[in-house]
Design a protein around this motif. Sequence first.
Motif, PDB file in Angstrom:
ATOM      1  N   LEU A  89      -0.167   8.674   3.961  1.00 39.28           N
ATOM      2  CA  LEU A  89       0.916   8.022   4.694  1.00 39.28           C
ATOM      3  C   LEU A  89       0.798   8.274   6.195  1.00 39.28           C
ATOM      4  O   LEU A  89       1.126   7.401   7.001  1.00 39.28           O
ATOM      5  N   ALA A  90       0.335   9.452   6.570  1.00 39.88           N
ATOM      6  CA  ALA A  90       0.170   9.754   7.999  1.00 39.88           C
ATOM      7  C   ALA A  90      -0.797   8.767   8.645  1.00 39.88           C
ATOM      8  O   ALA A  90      -0.559   8.286   9.768  1.00 39.88           O
ATOM      9  N   GLN A  91      -1.905   8.455   7.958  1.00 36.21           N
ATOM     10  CA  GLN A  91      -2.842   7.470   8.509  1.00 36.21           C
ATOM     11  C   GLN A  91      -2.189   6.094   8.582  1.00 36.21           C
ATOM     12  O   GLN A  91      -2.384   5.367   9.566  1.00 36.21           O
ATOM     13  N   ILE A  95       0.844  -1.197   0.000  1.00 32.28           N
ATOM     14  CA  ILE A  95       0.000   0.000   0.000  1.00 32.28           C
ATOM     15  C   ILE A  95       0.879   1.246   0.000  1.00 32.28           C
ATOM     16  O   ILE A  95       0.655   2.205  -0.749  1.00 32.28           O
ATOM     17  N   ALA A  96       1.895   1.236   0.878  1.00 31.10           N
ATOM     18  CA  ALA A  96       2.777   2.402   0.975  1.00 31.10           C
ATOM     19  C   ALA A  96       3.478   2.681  -0.354  1.00 31.10           C
ATOM     20  O   ALA A  96       3.571   3.834  -0.782  1.00 31.10           O
ATOM     21  N   VAL A  97       3.940   1.615  -1.025  1.00 35.94           N
ATOM     22  CA  VAL A  97       4.728   1.795  -2.244  1.00 35.94           C
ATOM     23  C   VAL A  97       3.842   2.039  -3.458  1.00 35.94           C
ATOM     24  O   VAL A  97       4.033   3.005  -4.209  1.00 35.94           O
ATOM     25  N   LEU A  98       2.859   1.139  -3.665  1.00 31.84           N
ATOM     26  CA  LEU A  98       2.083   1.164  -4.905  1.00 31.84           C
ATOM     27  C   LEU A  98       0.958   2.189  -4.901  1.00 31.84           C
ATOM     28  O   LEU A  98       0.619   2.744  -5.942  1.00 31.84           O
ATOM     29  N   VAL A  99       0.368   2.418  -3.737  1.00 31.49           N
ATOM     30  CA  VAL A  99      -0.778   3.329  -3.674  1.00 31.49           C
ATOM     31  C   VAL A  99      -0.357   4.738  -3.286  1.00 31.49           C
ATOM     32  O   VAL A  99      -0.850   5.720  -3.851  1.00 31.49           O
ATOM     33  N   LEU A 100       0.578   4.840  -2.331  1.00 27.85           N
ATOM     34  CA  LEU A 100       0.942   6.154  -1.804  1.00 27.85           C
ATOM     35  C   LEU A 100       2.313   6.633  -2.277  1.00 27.85           C
ATOM     36  O   LEU A 100       2.748   7.725  -1.896  1.00 27.85           O
ATOM     37  N   GLY A 101       3.013   5.848  -3.082  1.00 29.38           N
ATOM     38  CA  GLY A 101       4.280   6.272  -3.648  1.00 29.38           C
ATOM     39  C   GLY A 101       5.387   6.482  -2.649  1.00 29.38           C
ATOM     40  O   GLY A 101       6.237   7.360  -2.814  1.00 29.38           O
ATOM     41  N   ALA A 102       5.437   5.688  -1.605  1.00 30.53           N
ATOM     42  CA  ALA A 102       6.453   5.844  -0.563  1.00 30.53           C
ATOM     43  C   ALA A 102       7.838   5.520  -1.106  1.00 30.53           C
ATOM     44  O   ALA A 102       8.008   4.602  -1.912  1.00 30.53           O
TER      45      ALA A 102
END
Length: 440
Positions: free
Chosen positions: A109-111, A40-47
């Motif tokens: 990302l904060a959530q 989720i962090a990488v693919l959805v939120l671009g972390a």
Amino acid sequence: MNPAARVPVLLRERTFRRYWAAQSVSLIGDQISLLAVPLIAVLVLGAGAAEMGLLKTAELLPALLLSLPAGAWIDRRARRRRIMIAADLLRALLIISLPVAYAAGALTLAQLYAVAFAVGACTVLFDICNVTLFVALVPKSHFVAGSSLLNGSRAMAFVSGPGAGGLLVQLLAVPLVLLADALTFLYSAMLLARIAPAEPPPAPPAKGYATEGVRWALQHPTLRAMQFFNLMFHTLFVLYATTELGLTAGLLGAVLGIGAIGGLIGAAVAGSVVRALGIGPAILLGYAGFTLPLLLIPLAGGATPLVTALLCVAEFLSSVGVMLVDISSGSLLAALIPDSLRSRVAGASRTLNYGFRPVGAMAGGALGTALGLRPTLWIATAGATLCLLWLLPSPVPRIRGLPGAATPQQSASGPDRGPCLPLPEPSGEATQAAAAQKAA
């Protein structure tokens, strides 16, 4: 033979069966989240790398900061099972909030950081309560059998969980996969609500109450030293396997899968080993099986098939050994610690365990940079192996049965009080395969 006679004795008892099922399904859900949350962090939120570091920190920080006060608080509570149910329900709600926010276009990302920290805090409460619920449900003479069943479920989750998570990721949008993990928490809460064991009374107030668990946990420096070297090793293992040994991601995954199977087999044979050798020699054998095979990894070299075979043998044998350590030493720990002190010792042990992780990881990184990967792995594996020598003159090798349990070994040799050792708690990061997976 009647098929029912092949079912382990504890699983024929409804209360333990519900407890074991709750633990087992939750472990599989955890493995799904282990894959889904970083995706989720990488693919959805671009972390990026920094954001991924913050996410992992948010996941691990509660165990370091909250375990000690949680243990002191829980030992004063009369109904730990209710705390576990509340923790399960809260974790389900927190996990569900992520796909809900994703569907509303509001996921950030904060959530993700906040949910990771809050879920970690709930897990601290759940796990520390769990050490007391286990002894309330399982007779002392069945501690090894009960620990084998729970660790077998953990090993099975390591084998099947990532595959199930990968399949769900392929079929669903990544955040929706977390609904499966939320359901496992709800199922666990439902099963725990359907049992009512007689829990130990809360601990009375006493002088030194807050530090008593720490004093217990500091009595076994050998374990801490071995953990330090183990964390040095796993900090560099994936980097070494892929860059110096040239393993592809697929081959590395196969090596880790073999390790997970080793953990499953270790859980299956632990009871027989303890019955044959006694609890103390089984712990010693487990430590030897855990550390010695890892010497094959810095030794590995040559053609890729040979390297892969050596790594598979090392991971398999080491995972069998560490499962034997977890089950035998965890059972001895459960038998030795008074009920009134159990949660404080668990909290102190978790604090020390998580506190040693960054120290070992930083030492591994620093030595790997200064000396190279292979020399540092030699230091780590040799150091962990030498720690075994410290156990030889201790009381551990002479212990045959659990203190206070009517086992055949004790009937023959008399009761054995054993050492006052805070040995490793059964944990989700026990097996080498699990540690390597998380390092990856």
